[in-house]
Design a protein around this motif. Sequence first.
Motif, PDB file in Angstrom:
ATOM      1  N   ALA A 137       0.974  -1.121   0.015  1.00 19.25           N
ATOM      2  CA  ALA A 137      -0.168   0.060   0.030  1.00 19.25           C
ATOM      3  C   ALA A 137       0.903   1.252  -0.052  1.00 19.25           C
ATOM      4  CB  ALA A 137      -0.805   0.215   1.268  1.00 19.25           C
ATOM      5  N   GLN A 138       0.538   2.456  -0.554  1.00 20.55           N
ATOM      6  CA  GLN A 138       1.189   3.408  -0.636  1.00 20.55           C
ATOM      7  C   GLN A 138       1.521   4.074   0.586  1.00 20.55           C
ATOM      8  OE1 GLN A 138       2.603   5.380  -3.485  1.00 20.55           O
ATOM      9  NE2 GLN A 138       2.015   3.590  -4.895  1.00 20.55           N
ATOM     10  N   ASP A 139       0.595   3.907   1.337  1.00 23.22           N
ATOM     11  CA  ASP A 139       0.636   4.489   2.755  1.00 23.22           C
ATOM     12  C   ASP A 139       1.182   3.618   3.905  1.00 23.22           C
ATOM     13  OD1 ASP A 139      -2.867   4.464   3.745  1.00 23.22           O
ATOM     14  OD2 ASP A 139      -1.633   3.034   2.900  1.00 23.22           O
ATOM     15  N   ASP A 140       1.595   2.550   3.230  1.00 22.65           N
ATOM     16  CA  ASP A 140       2.411   1.569   4.384  1.00 22.65           C
ATOM     17  C   ASP A 140       3.491   2.220   4.897  1.00 22.65           C
ATOM     18  OD1 ASP A 140       3.886  -0.335   5.380  1.00 22.65           O
ATOM     19  OD2 ASP A 140       3.449  -1.996   4.013  1.00 22.65           O
ATOM     20  N   PRO A 141       3.381   2.332   6.201  1.00 24.40           N
ATOM     21  CA  PRO A 141       4.422   3.129   7.086  1.00 24.40           C
ATOM     22  C   PRO A 141       6.099   2.448   6.851  1.00 24.40           C
ATOM     23  CG  PRO A 141       3.090   2.118   8.760  1.00 24.40           C
ATOM     24  CD  PRO A 141       2.556   1.662   7.073  1.00 24.40           C
ATOM     25  N   ALA A 142       5.929   1.142   6.322  1.00 21.25           N
ATOM     26  CA  ALA A 142       7.267   0.892   6.084  1.00 21.25           C
ATOM     27  C   ALA A 142       7.759   1.275   4.769  1.00 21.25           C
ATOM     28  CB  ALA A 142       7.337  -0.745   5.940  1.00 21.25           C
ATOM     29  N   ARG A 143       6.847   1.650   3.700  1.00 23.16           N
ATOM     30  CA  ARG A 143       7.193   2.158   2.444  1.00 23.16           C
ATOM     31  C   ARG A 143       7.651   3.559   2.560  1.00 23.16           C
ATOM     32  NH1 ARG A 143       5.588   1.322  -2.989  1.00 23.16           N
ATOM     33  NH2 ARG A 143       5.585   3.547  -3.948  1.00 23.16           N
TER      34      ARG A 143
END
Lengths: 252, 189
Positions: free
Chosen positions: A26-32
């Motif tokens: 997901a674009q808002d995945d904190p890891a990303r």
Amino acid sequence: MKRTLIAALLMASAAPAMGQSSQPQAQDDPARVEAVTALDELSARLRTLDQFEVNVNATTEEVFTNGEKLQFLNQVRYVVDRPDKLYVSVRSDRKYRRIYYNGSNLTVTAPTTAYYATVPMTGSIHDLLVKANDQFGIDVPLEDLFLWGIDGVPKPVLTEAFLVGFAQIGDYATDQYFYRTAGVDWQIWIGRDDKLPYRMVITNTDDPAQPTYSASLTWNLAPNESGDPFTFTPSSDYKLVPLRPDQLASAN
Amino acid sequence: MKRKFLTILLAGLVSTSLAMPTETFAASNRGQAKQSVNRAGAKKPQNPPRRNVYQTNNRPNNAGNRPNNRPNNNRPNNRPGNNKVVAGNTVVVNHGVDRNYHGSYYNDYHHGHWDDHDDDFFDTLGTAVAVTAGVGLTAAVIGEIFEDEPDDCQQSVHYGQTYLYCNGVWYQPTMAGTNMQYVVVEAPR
């Protein structure tokens, strides 16, 4: 009991994006988000460096018809003086080239056989790299060091990005990150103090054998080169040859 | 003593090359690592010349010598990056085994390092034409591109450009991307 606990701890600490289903990240995945921020900070840091020298010790791989993957060593040295001076030396056991750009001329030399070729060239280092590639099919390893963070250079579309974890590289404390885009997976080890890349591993995912370029980088932010390292002055044993324009639209 | 040693060494290498199997395995380079994530320009890099991997179980294991012997130091190429020998268009501008052999020995490995042969480490002994062409010179095709510097060349400069004159054929060395190429040309006036 103890074994189960350890196993549970290991599973819990595994990088969150791995082992998941084939859902895109997901674009808002904190890891990303964290990994993308790290890459942006790295790019910004690279842009602040006006004069520097980088020494690269690398291995590269080539794949043959039956998947034989052979590894070769190479060494690269960059000396940079922004905006428009660049020296690159790329050396392997089979090929040794030096590229000189001083804002007026681009010269490529083959020191072992004493050939050199030169053409007039102007523009920033970024312009040089674009023109050298478009007109002559020339490129240099780790061009990203000069492209990341430059306005107008498209950012790779990331399908995955995450922090792998801490890594100590010699005297430097670094964080290792993984990034994926179409055709390439890459990992960068970014210095915690100075946001410089100390290691880069670039994996070609277009080929099933996934040949990889693995590079260790050593930085010198206060190079003191005597003379002009960006201009090539041929000695009497160097022979001038033409630099052939690249007419093949998609040179293999 | 030294000469005798050298003669024995050469004889040993030549005889080994004659003992090479005629059935060879050849594989082409199909891919390689990308050395950057982004590329500055639109073109793919001019790849190093395609090369063939020669495999044999009979390879001599001489410490300090090249592991594969080269009866022919030249591979004709019709396009950069393409090692294919086109039937009927073969140019063997090099010579019998003896002379090639000697040339190869001196050109390829000396003083403890490889000569720069532009990624031409693996040779193609699987090309029947190169092996059987034997002694003599056949007509060179103007414009044909070679990736190895030919043997026995004399250099000259005409109008500021460098030319090589090797065994009756004129070449102009050029740089394509960062790969050296030797193009057969007409004699410069």
